[in-house]
Design a protein around this motif. Structure first.
Motif, PDB file in Angstrom:
ATOM      1  N   HIS A  67       0.811  -1.100  -0.050  1.00 44.13           N
ATOM      2  CA  HIS A  67       0.076   0.147   0.048  1.00 44.13           C
ATOM      3  C   HIS A  67       0.741   1.369  -0.009  1.00 44.13           C
ATOM      4  N   ALA A  68       2.058   1.297  -0.713  1.00 41.58           N
ATOM      5  CA  ALA A  68       2.941   2.436  -0.728  1.00 41.58           C
ATOM      6  C   ALA A  68       3.122   2.583  -2.361  1.00 41.58           C
ATOM      7  N   ASP A  69       2.877   1.801  -3.150  1.00 42.14           N
ATOM      8  CA  ASP A  69       2.997   1.653  -4.428  1.00 42.14           C
ATOM      9  C   ASP A  69       1.917   1.722  -5.134  1.00 42.14           C
ATOM     10  N   PRO A  70       1.208   2.785  -5.489  1.00 40.45           N
ATOM     11  CA  PRO A  70      -0.003   2.755  -6.161  1.00 40.45           C
ATOM     12  C   PRO A  70       0.118   2.376  -7.900  1.00 40.45           C
ATOM     13  N   TYR A  71       1.144   2.563  -8.223  1.00 43.09           N
ATOM     14  CA  TYR A  71       1.481   2.017  -9.627  1.00 43.09           C
ATOM     15  C   TYR A  71       1.286   0.653  -9.746  1.00 43.09           C
ATOM     16  N   ALA A  72       1.952  -0.198  -8.886  1.00 40.48           N
ATOM     17  CA  ALA A  72       2.126  -1.625  -8.934  1.00 40.48           C
ATOM     18  C   ALA A  72       0.670  -2.147  -8.701  1.00 40.48           C
ATOM     19  N   ALA A  73      -0.111  -1.359  -7.820  1.00 38.36           N
ATOM     20  CA  ALA A  73      -1.380  -1.930  -7.514  1.00 38.36           C
ATOM     21  C   ALA A  73      -2.476  -1.960  -8.716  1.00 38.36           C
ATOM     22  N   VAL A  74      -2.337  -1.054  -9.425  1.00 38.48           N
ATOM     23  CA  VAL A  74      -3.275  -0.784 -10.460  1.00 38.48           C
ATOM     24  C   VAL A  74      -2.519  -1.103 -11.944  1.00 38.48           C
ATOM     25  N   GLY A  75      -1.184  -1.233 -11.861  1.00 37.84           N
ATOM     26  CA  GLY A  75      -0.630  -1.384 -13.511  1.00 37.84           C
ATOM     27  C   GLY A  75      -0.037  -2.851 -13.484  1.00 37.84           C
ATOM     28  N   SER A  76      -0.815  -3.928 -13.156  1.00 36.89           N
ATOM     29  CA  SER A  76      -0.186  -5.209 -13.488  1.00 36.89           C
ATOM     30  C   SER A  76       0.012  -5.525 -14.695  1.00 36.89           C
ATOM     31  N   LEU A  77      -0.673  -4.943 -15.924  1.00 31.32           N
ATOM     32  CA  LEU A  77      -0.351  -5.130 -17.082  1.00 31.32           C
ATOM     33  C   LEU A  77       0.376  -3.968 -17.653  1.00 31.32           C
ATOM     34  N   LEU A  78       1.160  -3.362 -16.982  1.00 37.00           N
ATOM     35  CA  LEU A  78       2.299  -2.383 -17.388  1.00 37.00           C
ATOM     36  C   LEU A  78       3.256  -3.130 -17.990  1.00 37.00           C
ATOM     37  N   ALA A  79       3.971  -2.844 -18.925  1.00 29.42           N
ATOM     38  CA  ALA A  79       4.980  -3.268 -19.853  1.00 29.42           C
ATOM     39  C   ALA A  79       6.440  -3.226 -18.723  1.00 29.42           C
ATOM     40  N   GLU A  80       7.182  -4.382 -18.695  1.00 30.55           N
ATOM     41  CA  GLU A  80       8.323  -4.074 -18.082  1.00 30.55           C
ATOM     42  C   GLU A  80       9.357  -2.724 -18.089  1.00 30.55           C
ATOM     43  N   LYS A  81       9.320  -2.286 -19.326  1.00 28.46           N
ATOM     44  CA  LYS A  81       9.984  -1.017 -19.630  1.00 28.46           C
ATOM     45  C   LYS A  81       9.436   0.097 -19.141  1.00 28.46           C
ATOM     46  N   GLY A  82       8.228   0.061 -18.762  1.00 27.98           N
ATOM     47  CA  GLY A  82       7.536   1.299 -18.152  1.00 27.98           C
ATOM     48  C   GLY A  82       7.301   1.145 -16.477  1.00 27.98           C
ATOM     49  N   GLN A  83       8.012   0.196 -16.010  1.00 30.95           N
ATOM     50  CA  GLN A  83       8.099   0.129 -14.462  1.00 30.95           C
ATOM     51  C   GLN A  83       8.825   1.240 -14.081  1.00 30.95           C
ATOM     52  N   PRO A  84       8.117   2.156 -13.001  1.00 29.28           N
ATOM     53  CA  PRO A  84       8.706   3.359 -12.502  1.00 29.28           C
ATOM     54  C   PRO A  84       9.980   3.378 -11.632  1.00 29.28           C
ATOM     55  N   PHE A  85      10.037   2.121 -10.963  1.00 25.01           N
ATOM     56  CA  PHE A  85      11.042   1.998  -9.922  1.00 25.01           C
ATOM     57  C   PHE A  85      11.981   0.869 -10.464  1.00 25.01           C
ATOM     58  N   LEU A  86      12.235   0.650 -11.776  1.00 29.19           N
ATOM     59  CA  LEU A  86      13.067  -0.212 -12.181  1.00 29.19           C
ATOM     60  C   LEU A  86      14.091   0.363 -13.167  1.00 29.19           C
ATOM     61  N   LEU A  87      15.357   0.259 -12.982  1.00 31.90           N
ATOM     62  CA  LEU A  87      16.509   0.667 -13.650  1.00 31.90           C
ATOM     63  C   LEU A  87      17.233  -0.265 -14.203  1.00 31.90           C
ATOM     64  N   THR A  88      17.543  -0.001 -15.546  1.00 28.14           N
ATOM     65  CA  THR A  88      18.541  -1.127 -16.270  1.00 28.14           C
ATOM     66  C   THR A  88      19.774  -0.469 -16.821  1.00 28.14           C
ATOM     67  N   GLY A  89      20.683  -1.138 -17.106  1.00 30.21           N
ATOM     68  CA  GLY A  89      21.943  -0.787 -17.519  1.00 30.21           C
ATOM     69  C   GLY A  89      22.684  -1.711 -18.443  1.00 30.21           C
ATOM     70  N   GLY A  90      23.761  -1.215 -19.073  1.00 28.39           N
ATOM     71  CA  GLY A  90      24.776  -2.105 -19.783  1.00 28.39           C
ATOM     72  C   GLY A  90      25.700  -2.887 -18.904  1.00 28.39           C
ATOM     73  N   PRO A  91      26.058  -4.061 -19.466  1.00 28.80           N
ATOM     74  CA  PRO A  91      27.151  -4.849 -18.589  1.00 28.80           C
ATOM     75  C   PRO A  91      28.457  -3.747 -18.385  1.00 28.80           C
ATOM     76  N   ASP A  92      28.636  -2.823 -19.060  1.00 27.79           N
ATOM     77  CA  ASP A  92      29.848  -1.893 -18.793  1.00 27.79           C
ATOM     78  C   ASP A  92      29.784  -1.155 -17.422  1.00 27.79           C
ATOM     79  N   THR A  93      28.453  -1.005 -16.834  1.00 31.26           N
ATOM     80  CA  THR A  93      28.400  -0.353 -15.670  1.00 31.26           C
ATOM     81  C   THR A  93      27.854  -1.227 -14.397  1.00 31.26           C
ATOM     82  N   GLU A  94      28.082  -2.620 -14.686  1.00 30.47           N
ATOM     83  CA  GLU A  94      27.339  -3.503 -13.813  1.00 30.47           C
ATOM     84  C   GLU A  94      27.996  -3.273 -12.553  1.00 30.47           C
ATOM     85  N   LEU A  95      29.351  -3.299 -12.608  1.00 26.32           N
ATOM     86  CA  LEU A  95      30.048  -3.162 -11.081  1.00 26.32           C
ATOM     87  C   LEU A  95      29.584  -2.007 -10.420  1.00 26.32           C
TER      88      LEU A  95
END
Length: 288
Positions: A67-95
């Protein structure tokens, strides 16, 4: 503040919060471009997850308290690339990313100890736009002032809705908000579910339902209806907490099963991978 840049956002964080600045490049998901910026208190974070995807790079995700994340509550059909609290990056910045994930995890643990007694609904209110919030779609508009949600239809809506012109729903009468994005040839929509809904009555089709506002041919419209759904949900949670209620606003089983059927259809059409279907289905079942 420490900084970590990913493919679609820049995260800056200290011992109190994570400030997320989303990119506005054309490849960025519409929801992130609509949100622009977000501040997540570390006391609201339940878990910090880091995963390596080898040559594909890495993922860093914030899982917020219930009950702190309203986007997750209503956005079960939201695409992975639209998740607001998800960050992705390339292998060069993994460490570097893994190091920051460890630091974030420690800071979140400390944040929960220092400020973890606040009702989660208060955090949810800080993650959505301030009211009044007004959005427009191809069918009409929605306006929410914190107490009342009003739908108003334009001449492009069905004749049934055009004749009705508008509907108003008091926040106290709303049980939940449902959000369905556009898929293939199907229209997306925002749907209000009230306490007056009969469990035996099948809802009208979205184009004729006075509790629905349609979206059509626009990822931006989908994004704004999701933001509206999240905003109303955050106010529902905060109101329940303010009244001293348990705020266990679990999903209606019928809604959950409808969404699972929709997920299965998307999976069969090849629009969801096996992994995405399994993950989203599990998230929905957890809400029962």
């Amino acid at each position: 503040m420490d900084e970590l840049r990913g493919k679609t956002a820049m995260w800056r964080f200290d011992e109190e919060k994570v400030v997320i600045q989303y990119d506005t490049r054309w490849r960025t998901h519409a929801l992130l471009k609509v949100l622009t910026r977000c501040e997540v208190p570390l006391a609201a974070v339940a878990a910090v997850e880091f995963a390596s995807a080898g040559k594909k790079g890495w993922q860093l995700r914030l899982r917020l308290r219930e009950h702190a994340d309203p986007y997750a509550a209503v956005g079960s059909l939201l695409a992975e690339k639209g998740q607001p609290f998800l960050l992705t990056g390339g292998p060069d910045t993994e460490l570097v990313a893994e190091y920051h994930a460890d630091q974030l995890r420690l800071a979140a643990d400390a944040g929960r100890l220092g400020d973890g007694r606040r009702p989660p609904g208060e955090y949810a209110l800080g993650l959505v736009p301030p009211v009044p919030l007004h959005i427009r779609t191809s069918e009409g508009s929605a306006r929410f002032d914190g107490q009342t949600l009003r739908l108003e239809w334009s001449g492009d809506a069905s004749s049934r809705k055009s004749k009705k012109r508008r509907m108003e729903y008091a926040l106290s009468d709303i049980r939940r908000i449902e959000w369905f994005p556009q898929k293939s040839m199907d229209e997306g929509y925002l749907r209000i579910v009230t306490g007056e809904e009969d469990a035996e009555t099948k809802p009208a089709k979205p184009g004729k339902d006075f509790a629905c506002l349609l979206t059509e041919d626009s990822a931006k419209q989908d994004a704004w209806t999701l933001v509206m759904a999240a905003t109303v949900t955050a106010h529902l949670w905060a109101g329940a907490a303010g009244r001293g209620e348990s705020a266990q606003l679990t999903a209606d089983p019928r809604s959950v099963y409808d969404r699972i059927r929709e997920l299965r259809r998307l999976h069969e059409e090849g629009l969801l991978t096996d992994e995405e279907f399994t993950s989203k289905k599990a998230d929905l079942l957890d809400r029962l």
